[in-house]
Write a protein that holds these residues in place. Structure first.
Motif, PDB file in Angstrom:
ATOM      1  N   TYR A 293      21.521  14.443  20.311  1.00  0.00           N
ATOM      2  CA  TYR A 293      21.372  15.629  19.458  1.00  0.00           C
ATOM      3  C   TYR A 293      20.161  15.495  18.562  1.00  0.00           C
ATOM      4  O   TYR A 293      19.886  14.428  18.022  1.00  0.00           O
ATOM      5  CB  TYR A 293      22.617  15.854  18.577  1.00  0.00           C
ATOM      6  CG  TYR A 293      22.405  16.994  17.592  1.00  0.00           C
ATOM      7  CD1 TYR A 293      22.329  18.303  18.051  1.00  0.00           C
ATOM      8  CD2 TYR A 293      22.222  16.740  16.242  1.00  0.00           C
ATOM      9  CE1 TYR A 293      22.090  19.348  17.169  1.00  0.00           C
ATOM     10  CE2 TYR A 293      21.987  17.780  15.346  1.00  0.00           C
ATOM     11  CZ  TYR A 293      21.922  19.081  15.820  1.00  0.00           C
ATOM     12  OH  TYR A 293      21.671  20.121  14.960  1.00  0.00           O
ATOM     13  N   TYR A 294      19.443  16.593  18.412  1.00  0.00           N
ATOM     14  CA  TYR A 294      18.526  16.792  17.310  1.00  0.00           C
ATOM     15  C   TYR A 294      18.287  18.288  17.177  1.00  0.00           C
ATOM     16  O   TYR A 294      18.534  19.065  18.108  1.00  0.00           O
ATOM     17  CB  TYR A 294      17.208  16.023  17.461  1.00  0.00           C
ATOM     18  CG  TYR A 294      16.546  15.854  16.106  1.00  0.00           C
ATOM     19  CD1 TYR A 294      17.109  15.001  15.167  1.00  0.00           C
ATOM     20  CD2 TYR A 294      15.437  16.598  15.755  1.00  0.00           C
ATOM     21  CE1 TYR A 294      16.569  14.878  13.898  1.00  0.00           C
ATOM     22  CE2 TYR A 294      14.880  16.476  14.487  1.00  0.00           C
ATOM     23  CZ  TYR A 294      15.453  15.622  13.565  1.00  0.00           C
ATOM     24  OH  TYR A 294      14.918  15.520  12.303  1.00  0.00           O
ATOM     25  N   THR A 295      17.821  18.695  16.002  1.00  0.00           N
ATOM     26  CA  THR A 295      17.654  20.116  15.734  1.00  0.00           C
ATOM     27  C   THR A 295      16.276  20.594  16.187  1.00  0.00           C
ATOM     28  O   THR A 295      15.394  19.813  16.546  1.00  0.00           O
ATOM     29  CB  THR A 295      17.783  20.404  14.226  1.00  0.00           C
ATOM     30  OG1 THR A 295      16.602  19.942  13.567  1.00  0.00           O
ATOM     31  CG2 THR A 295      19.002  19.717  13.644  1.00  0.00           C
ATOM     32  N   ASN A 296      16.090  21.902  16.110  1.00  0.00           N
ATOM     33  CA  ASN A 296      14.762  22.501  16.260  1.00  0.00           C
ATOM     34  C   ASN A 296      14.323  23.123  14.930  1.00  0.00           C
ATOM     35  O   ASN A 296      13.659  24.160  14.914  1.00  0.00           O
ATOM     36  CB  ASN A 296      14.784  23.554  17.377  1.00  0.00           C
ATOM     37  CG  ASN A 296      14.808  22.909  18.747  1.00  0.00           C
ATOM     38  OD1 ASN A 296      13.844  22.270  19.155  1.00  0.00           O
ATOM     39  ND2 ASN A 296      15.917  23.049  19.457  1.00  0.00           N
ATOM     40  N   TRP A 297      14.696  22.495  13.830  1.00  0.00           N
ATOM     41  CA  TRP A 297      14.314  22.946  12.491  1.00  0.00           C
ATOM     42  C   TRP A 297      13.164  22.054  12.003  1.00  0.00           C
ATOM     43  O   TRP A 297      13.364  20.883  11.695  1.00  0.00           O
ATOM     44  CB  TRP A 297      15.483  22.809  11.513  1.00  0.00           C
ATOM     45  CG  TRP A 297      16.686  23.650  11.806  1.00  0.00           C
ATOM     46  CD1 TRP A 297      17.297  23.822  13.013  1.00  0.00           C
ATOM     47  CD2 TRP A 297      17.444  24.411  10.865  1.00  0.00           C
ATOM     48  NE1 TRP A 297      18.385  24.642  12.891  1.00  0.00           N
ATOM     49  CE2 TRP A 297      18.506  25.021  11.576  1.00  0.00           C
ATOM     50  CE3 TRP A 297      17.350  24.626   9.489  1.00  0.00           C
ATOM     51  CZ2 TRP A 297      19.446  25.841  10.958  1.00  0.00           C
ATOM     52  CZ3 TRP A 297      18.283  25.449   8.874  1.00  0.00           C
ATOM     53  CH2 TRP A 297      19.317  26.049   9.601  1.00  0.00           C
ATOM     54  N   ASN A 298      11.984  22.608  11.940  1.00  0.00           N
ATOM     55  CA  ASN A 298      10.797  21.873  11.465  1.00  0.00           C
ATOM     56  C   ASN A 298      10.535  20.606  12.272  1.00  0.00           C
ATOM     57  O   ASN A 298       9.907  19.658  11.789  1.00  0.00           O
ATOM     58  CB  ASN A 298      10.941  21.514   9.973  1.00  0.00           C
ATOM     59  CG  ASN A 298      10.802  22.729   9.093  1.00  0.00           C
ATOM     60  OD1 ASN A 298       9.881  23.517   9.250  1.00  0.00           O
ATOM     61  ND2 ASN A 298      11.748  22.902   8.179  1.00  0.00           N
ATOM     62  N   ALA A 299      11.059  20.566  13.467  1.00  0.00           N
ATOM     63  CA  ALA A 299      10.820  19.462  14.401  1.00  0.00           C
ATOM     64  C   ALA A 299      11.193  20.006  15.773  1.00  0.00           C
ATOM     65  O   ALA A 299      11.578  21.168  15.910  1.00  0.00           O
ATOM     66  CB  ALA A 299      11.662  18.239  14.042  1.00  0.00           C
TER      67      ALA A 299
ATOM     68  N   THR B 168      22.416  25.675  14.208  1.00  0.00           N
ATOM     69  CA  THR B 168      22.550  24.225  14.337  1.00  0.00           C
ATOM     70  C   THR B 168      22.374  23.747  15.775  1.00  0.00           C
ATOM     71  O   THR B 168      21.678  22.770  16.041  1.00  0.00           O
ATOM     72  CB  THR B 168      23.930  23.780  13.815  1.00  0.00           C
ATOM     73  OG1 THR B 168      24.042  24.131  12.433  1.00  0.00           O
ATOM     74  CG2 THR B 168      24.120  22.278  13.969  1.00  0.00           C
ATOM     75  N   PHE B 169      23.014  24.436  16.703  1.00  0.00           N
ATOM     76  CA  PHE B 169      23.014  23.965  18.088  1.00  0.00           C
ATOM     77  C   PHE B 169      22.005  24.708  18.970  1.00  0.00           C
ATOM     78  O   PHE B 169      22.029  24.561  20.190  1.00  0.00           O
ATOM     79  CB  PHE B 169      24.416  24.090  18.687  1.00  0.00           C
ATOM     80  CG  PHE B 169      25.439  23.247  17.971  1.00  0.00           C
ATOM     81  CD1 PHE B 169      25.272  21.872  17.879  1.00  0.00           C
ATOM     82  CD2 PHE B 169      26.547  23.821  17.381  1.00  0.00           C
ATOM     83  CE1 PHE B 169      26.211  21.084  17.208  1.00  0.00           C
ATOM     84  CE2 PHE B 169      27.491  23.045  16.714  1.00  0.00           C
ATOM     85  CZ  PHE B 169      27.323  21.674  16.626  1.00  0.00           C
ATOM     86  N   GLY B 170      21.133  25.515  18.372  1.00  0.00           N
ATOM     87  CA  GLY B 170      20.149  26.238  19.160  1.00  0.00           C
ATOM     88  C   GLY B 170      19.169  25.291  19.841  1.00  0.00           C
ATOM     89  O   GLY B 170      18.440  24.569  19.173  1.00  0.00           O
ATOM     90  N   GLY B 171      19.151  25.284  21.165  1.00  0.00           N
ATOM     91  CA  GLY B 171      18.277  24.377  21.895  1.00  0.00           C
ATOM     92  C   GLY B 171      18.757  22.941  21.869  1.00  0.00           C
ATOM     93  O   GLY B 171      17.947  22.013  21.994  1.00  0.00           O
ATOM     94  N   HIS B 172      20.057  22.738  21.737  1.00  0.00           N
ATOM     95  CA  HIS B 172      20.659  21.401  21.756  1.00  0.00           C
ATOM     96  C   HIS B 172      20.110  20.613  22.948  1.00  0.00           C
ATOM     97  O   HIS B 172      20.011  21.131  24.058  1.00  0.00           O
ATOM     98  CB  HIS B 172      22.175  21.562  21.868  1.00  0.00           C
ATOM     99  CG  HIS B 172      22.943  20.292  21.730  1.00  0.00           C
ATOM    100  ND1 HIS B 172      22.958  19.325  22.711  1.00  0.00           N
ATOM    101  CD2 HIS B 172      23.742  19.849  20.733  1.00  0.00           C
ATOM    102  CE1 HIS B 172      23.737  18.335  22.325  1.00  0.00           C
ATOM    103  NE2 HIS B 172      24.232  18.626  21.123  1.00  0.00           N
ATOM    104  N   PRO B 173      19.746  19.341  22.769  1.00  0.00           N
ATOM    105  CA  PRO B 173      19.121  18.591  23.863  1.00  0.00           C
ATOM    106  C   PRO B 173      19.936  18.551  25.152  1.00  0.00           C
ATOM    107  O   PRO B 173      19.375  18.687  26.241  1.00  0.00           O
ATOM    108  CB  PRO B 173      18.955  17.179  23.272  1.00  0.00           C
ATOM    109  CG  PRO B 173      18.901  17.374  21.806  1.00  0.00           C
ATOM    110  CD  PRO B 173      19.784  18.550  21.512  1.00  0.00           C
TER     111      PRO B 173
END
Length: 471
Positions: A98-104, A334-339
């Motif tokens: 998991y990681y976000t697509n918020w500023n990364a 939160t889970f948008g574009g979850h790896p």
């Protein structure tokens, strides 16, 4: 606190619970979606699907079904790729769960965005990921509002179509044109207008397609004028409307919608949560019908429902104002574009390309319609409409006059008889009363003539029986 009837030692050992144990546990603990709980408490055993292969499903009692609805218009590649999908998910879990697509960002989201943009119509090059279709619609309405704000305009309204379904979150539900779904949750998000859909079955006899198109476009124009053109942010329409039964557009319709939107500075969103990723014989219905939208909402077929993922696809035009210093799309999930979801979606697209799934629809869509066409001879069938692998049969009380059923009659026909009888006959499809009563048919995109014959054969038998019951 109630105790599940599934024995702890069974659950702990991963053993299979007996069907009656599962049904009781479901009754005690599982809240079904869009289902009347009393149906399965008192009337019929709850269907519990245990496994799938290709176009077929098997329940916990060992009964086999042809899935004529692709789950919910979603399982494009069928049910036979669990191992390959699981390997893709496991590899991603090991690398980055998991990681976000918020500023990364992370590699799989970037790769999937690039892949989706390559399949989308020209000029739609930017992808915002969500967890599903309703979130994609919410995101579309939000970005439309913010787009206009960044350009110095205050526009907030959306316009959808009568009977159309766009999701159940509060914004998407507000755009949905089904009063029965909206009423329990009103007041909803302001402010939405609705215009006529492209159902031509009950139009005046002798009306030409060009006249019908002109009528629809005039209706849209009038609605925009009544709302105030400078307050309307977005018009949202499905290329082929699902609710009501696979309404296809008449010639010139979407070109006229595009012209009206351009003239009034309104964004056009194509809701392709169902029609995207091959169901109409092209990667997107927007391409097939030359819609040229500013936004596309998608989900379902993006992963063939092997993962919970959706996407808002954004045009270069809409993206442009967000490039200004300080500009931001003030929205995130939160889970948008979850790896892991993204890895599964990438694998799905790889499989679709490798096995020519979209081409299968294009190659066999005429055969599908030809196989369904004899159902029009049945006295209860008034209309067959749709395209690709996306069809609906409208049911009528009197064929000559095209007289429909009362609400009570439709409920008895669809809910009390057809849904159960089709299931018992081994076909999963949808007897739907959102609008005039229809049976919706939308199999996995790997279906071929054998499945077409099975679908038509079961429908023919069951609808013939239904016709005798309503006389």
């Amino acid at each position: 606190m109630s105790t599940s009837p599934i024995a702890p030692d069974v659950a702990a050992a991963g053993q299979r619970a007996a069907p009656e144990q599962l049904r009781q546990a479901a009754q005690d603990h599982l809240w079904l979606h869009f289902s009347q709980r009393a149906d399965f408490a008192h009337e019929r055993p709850l269907p519990i699907i245990a496994s799938g292969d290709g176009c077929y499903l098997t329940d916990v009692d060992g009964k086999r079904f042809l899935d004529g609805l692709a789950g919910l218009f979603a399982v494009q590649i069928g049910y036979g790729h669990g191992e390959e999908m699981g390997e893709a998910a496991a590899a991603q879990m090991r690398e980055l769960p998991y990681y976000t697509n918020w500023n990364a960002a992370h590699p799989r989201a970037i790769e999937l965005a690039q892949e989706v943009a390559s399949l989308a119509p020209d000029g739609l090059d930017h992808v915002f990921f969500t967890s599903g279709g309703a979130e994609a619609v919410e995101s579309a309405w939000k970005i439309a509002r913010e787009y206009h704000s960044l350009r110095g305009e205050r526009r907030w309204k959306a316009i959808g179509r009568d009977v159309a379904y766009h999701g159940t979150s509060m914004g998407a539900l507000s755009i949905t044109g089904l009063p029965s779904l909206r009423a329990p949750f009103e007041p909803l998000v302001p402010q939405v207008g609705h215009v006529r859909n492209t159902n031509r079955f009950h139009r005046p006899e002798g009306e030409t397609e060009q006249q019908f198109t002109a009528f629809l476009l005039d209706d849209l124009e009038q609605r925009i004028e009544s709302e105030g053109p400078d307050t309307v942010a977005m018009v949202i329409m499905e290329p082929v409307q699902n609710a009501g039964g696979a309404f296809t557009p008449p010639a010139g319709y979407f070109q006229g919608v595009r012209e009206i939107c351009d003239r009034h500075g309104i964004l056009l969103c194509a809701d392709e949560v169902i029609t995207g990723f091959g169901r109409l014989g092209d990667w997107f219905g927007s391409t097939r019908y030359d819609i040229k939208p500013d936004l596309i909402t998608s989900a379902k077929g993006l992963s063939s429902a092997y993962a919970s993922i959706g996407a808002l696809i954004i045009s270069d035009k809409v993206a442009e104002p967000f490039k200004q210093p300080g500009a931001m799309f003030t929205h995130g999930i939160t889970f948008g574009g979850h790896p892991v979801q993204a890895a599964i979606a990438l694998k799905n697209i790889e499989i679709m390309k490798r096995e020519r799934v979209v081409e299968n629809v294009a190659d066999h869509q005429d055969d599908f319609r030809r196989t369904l066409a004899p159902l029009l001879d049945l006295p209860i069938v008034g209309d067959l409409r749709g395209t690709g692998f996306f069809y609906a049969i409208e049911l009528v009380k009197d064929k000559d006059s095209r007289t429909g059923f009362s609400d009570e009659e439709a409920h008895t026909l669809l809910h009390d008889y057809l849904s159960n009888r089709l299931y018992d006959a081994g076909l999963i499809c949808r007897a739907d009363d959102r609008g005039d009563p229809v049976v919706q048919i939308s199999p996995p995109l790997i279906a071929e003539q054998q499945q077409f014959d099975e679908i038509a054969g079961i429908l023919g038998e069951v609808l013939t029986e239904a016709a005798t019951r309503i006389r």
